[in-house]
Design a protein around this motif. Structure first.
Motif, PDB file in Angstrom:
ATOM      1  N   ARG A  46      -9.426  21.697 -21.801  1.00  0.00           N
ATOM      2  CA  ARG A  46     -10.342  21.306 -22.867  1.00  0.00           C
ATOM      3  C   ARG A  46     -11.555  20.548 -22.324  1.00  0.00           C
ATOM      4  N   HIS A  47     -11.327  19.676 -21.336  1.00  0.00           N
ATOM      5  CA  HIS A  47     -12.424  18.885 -20.783  1.00  0.00           C
ATOM      6  C   HIS A  47     -13.453  19.768 -20.091  1.00  0.00           C
ATOM      7  N   HIS A  48     -12.960  20.809 -19.391  1.00  0.00           N
ATOM      8  CA  HIS A  48     -13.855  21.739 -18.713  1.00  0.00           C
ATOM      9  C   HIS A  48     -14.685  22.521 -19.726  1.00  0.00           C
ATOM     10  N   ILE A  49     -14.044  22.970 -20.806  1.00  0.00           N
ATOM     11  CA  ILE A  49     -14.743  23.724 -21.846  1.00  0.00           C
ATOM     12  C   ILE A  49     -15.818  22.860 -22.499  1.00  0.00           C
ATOM     13  N   ILE A  50     -15.483  21.605 -22.786  1.00  0.00           N
ATOM     14  CA  ILE A  50     -16.456  20.697 -23.398  1.00  0.00           C
ATOM     15  C   ILE A  50     -17.639  20.465 -22.464  1.00  0.00           C
ATOM     16  N   ALA A  51     -17.361  20.347 -21.167  1.00  0.00           N
ATOM     17  CA  ALA A  51     -18.434  20.131 -20.197  1.00  0.00           C
ATOM     18  C   ALA A  51     -19.376  21.339 -20.169  1.00  0.00           C
ATOM     19  N   MET A  52     -18.820  22.554 -20.219  1.00  0.00           N
ATOM     20  CA  MET A  52     -19.661  23.759 -20.232  1.00  0.00           C
ATOM     21  C   MET A  52     -20.485  23.819 -21.510  1.00  0.00           C
ATOM     22  N   ILE A  79     -15.510  28.668 -29.272  1.00  0.00           N
ATOM     23  CA  ILE A  79     -15.051  28.985 -27.916  1.00  0.00           C
ATOM     24  C   ILE A  79     -13.558  29.291 -27.942  1.00  0.00           C
ATOM     25  N   ASP A  80     -13.177  30.344 -27.235  1.00  0.00           N
ATOM     26  CA  ASP A  80     -11.764  30.719 -27.115  1.00  0.00           C
ATOM     27  C   ASP A  80     -11.100  29.763 -26.125  1.00  0.00           C
ATOM     28  N   PRO A  81     -10.151  28.936 -26.562  1.00  0.00           N
ATOM     29  CA  PRO A  81      -9.537  27.992 -25.632  1.00  0.00           C
ATOM     30  C   PRO A  81      -8.681  28.668 -24.568  1.00  0.00           C
ATOM     31  N   PRO A 136      -6.097  30.605 -31.917  1.00  0.00           N
ATOM     32  CA  PRO A 136      -6.932  29.451 -32.260  1.00  0.00           C
ATOM     33  C   PRO A 136      -8.305  29.536 -31.613  1.00  0.00           C
ATOM     34  N   VAL A 137      -9.226  28.713 -32.104  1.00  0.00           N
ATOM     35  CA  VAL A 137     -10.570  28.648 -31.575  1.00  0.00           C
ATOM     36  C   VAL A 137     -11.051  27.206 -31.613  1.00  0.00           C
ATOM     37  N   LEU A 138     -11.893  26.840 -30.671  1.00  0.00           N
ATOM     38  CA  LEU A 138     -12.488  25.513 -30.659  1.00  0.00           C
ATOM     39  C   LEU A 138     -13.880  25.585 -31.279  1.00  0.00           C
TER      40      LEU A 138
END
Length: 501
Positions: A373-379, A432-434, A416-418
């Motif tokens: 999750r942290h990597h996705i948020i950073a992107m 974003i697809d987690p 699910p999706v973020l």
């Protein structure tokens, strides 16, 4: 002189002019409604009937889910050329907007969507596919449908490959198959990829559905702007005519002090049917035509402020792709039907697609890749420079803005999706697809408004109706029947009027 007359006189207008102006305005209101009805009532009737057909039969398409579902598993024994070599052979300055590996007629091919058009490279030999002849196209079609070929015809476009999206893939081989469905497959003469399919049933019902509903006739649809203007003006004038009719209906109806006949309407026969059904279904008709008109983006329509670079910033793409450990890819890719290559946050990624859920691998090592999750948020933060991230939601169930109607033309909306919300001027949301980290879409405040003004008004995809699809269908039928009654009665009235001229 009354106070209102005095006010009119002070403005320098005769107190007798206002009633005269109102009388003239009403006269022209009647004239406008009458002639728009005479000219467009047949269009309205066709739109309502064809809309009911479209509720069950979609326009032919060959989207990614169907492509993967019908593809043969990758024959890894033939894959001797890695993605790095295949991409390098094209000499492209930028990374393609699409890059995938799949089986085409028994041969593994890399397919690329580039600035120079769509291109293909054999994963067996590394040679670019420059053309596909008639015989090869027939074998590709037979491998997909498992039926003999009836005919193979060259086409640049026809009724089912007429939009701008297909123009970049043309020309095609149109291949009629000897299967029970009388399938037509469209194979690109340049790359060998199958880009469209249609069955006899789809073709028949679409002539009664999407084609008349969208005014999608090939001779017109080939030209984007003339087609758009035709739909805009037809629906726009029709909307104004419907609004005029609804206003007239309100002026003529009497709920308390009824007419001598005891009716709330002064009309008889077909005129009365038109008046009463117009009062019952008029607002729906206006809303439906308005939403259809809005779909053509008049004056730019409801568009989010330009954030077109969000996807590229999120990807952090480089022009090349690293050398992949093919042996590791073969071990991990057993049963895969398609591999898609991309960059995420500056990292090369391969996604395996097949029968189950997609799996992500490192583009270099081909080892399983998990983006936390942290990597996705950073992107996501990188994709939205200058905007603050204000909320992160995980959706496990559909909601008002992330849902599917069950129509196969809809884009895939997995769960699910973020959902990541930003405070930029457009109030952008990224979805974003987690599981894979893929950016599935972005929508701003204007796009969310369009969701209600177009989708909800035109398709009745309100959340509470999507929970009970049969109720939605019943409501569509009832309202469409009211709209059809308005249209048919207008046709009869208009015809009788013309016969008296």
């Amino acid at each position: 002189m009354s106070p209102s007359d005095l006010a009119v006189a002070r403005r320098g207008v005769s107190p007798f002019a206002a009633p005269a102006l109102w009388k003239a305005a009403k006269r022209w209101l009647y004239v406008f409604h009458r002639w728009t009805g005479i000219i467009l009532s047949l269009f309205f009737a066709i739109w309502f009937l064809s809309g009911l057909v479209m509720l069950y039969i979609s326009f032919p398409s060959f989207r990614a889910p169907e492509r993967v579902a019908t593809a043969a598993p990758l024959d890894w024994g033939q894959v001797r050329v890695g993605p790095d070599r295949a991409l390098a052979s094209l000499g492209q300055p930028d990374f393609p907007t699409e890059m995938r590996l799949g089986m085409t007629g028994g041969e593994p091919l890399y397919i690329f969507a580039t600035s120079q058009g769509r291109r293909a490279v054999s994963a067996r030999t590394g040679a670019e596919i420059l053309s596909v002849d008639r015989r090869r196209a027939g074998s590709i079609a037979s491998a997909l449908i498992d039926a003999p070929v009836v005919s193979v015809d060259p086409v640049d476009h026809d009724q089912w490959v007429v939009t701008r999206a297909y123009k970049a893939m043309a020309p095609f081989w149109r291949i009629r198959m000897a299967d029970a469905a009388a399938t037509d497959l469209y194979v690109s003469q340049r790359t060998g990829e199958v880009v469209q399919n249609s069955t006899a049933r789809e073709r028949f019902w679409n002539w009664l559905g999407a084609v008349p509903h969208w005014i999608y006739f090939e001779a017109l649809r080939l030209f984007q702007e003339p087609w758009r203007q035709t739909v805009l003006w037809t629906s726009g004038i029709g909307m104004l005519g419907a609004m005029a009719g609804f206003w007239i209906g309100i002026l003529r109806i009497r709920l308390k002090r009824r007419y001598k006949s005891g009716s709330v309407s002064p009309y008889r026969g077909w005129m009365k049917w038109h008046h009463v059904t117009g009062m019952i279904g008029g607002l729906f008709l206006i809303g439906w035509v308005f939403s259809g008109w809005l779909s053509m983006s008049p004056w730019g329509g409801l568009r989010d402020r330009d954030h077109g670079d969000a996807a590229s910033l999120y990807a952090g793409a480089k022009p090349s792709f690293p050398a992949t450990d093919l042996a590791a890819l073969v071990r991990e890719g057993g049963g895969a039907r398609e591999v898609r290559f991309a960059w995420l946050g500056g990292q090369p990624v391969m996604t395996l697609w097949g029968r189950g859920k997609p799996r992500s691998l490192s583009g270099a090592t081909a080892r399983p890749l998990t983006l936390d999750r942290h990597h996705i948020i950073a992107m996501a933060r990188t994709a939205m420079p200058g905007a603050a991230l204000v909320a992160v939601q995980r959706l496990d169930r559909p909601d008002r803005y992330w849902y599917s109607t069950g129509d196969p033309r809809d884009d895939s909306r997995p769960l699910p999706v973020l959902r990541l919300k930003f405070d930029d001027p457009s109030q952008t949301w990224l979805h974003i697809d987690p599981a894979t980290g893929a950016l599935l879409g972005q929508i701003g405040s204007a796009g969310r408004g369009h969701r209600w003004l177009f989708n909800a008004l035109h398709s009745l995809d309100f959340p509470w109706l999507l929970i009970w699809p049969p109720l939605r269908h019943i409501l569509v039928w009832l309202l469409s029947s009211a709209g059809l009654a308005i249209s048919v009665s207008a046709m009869v009235i208009g015809w009788r009027r013309l016969m008296r001229l």
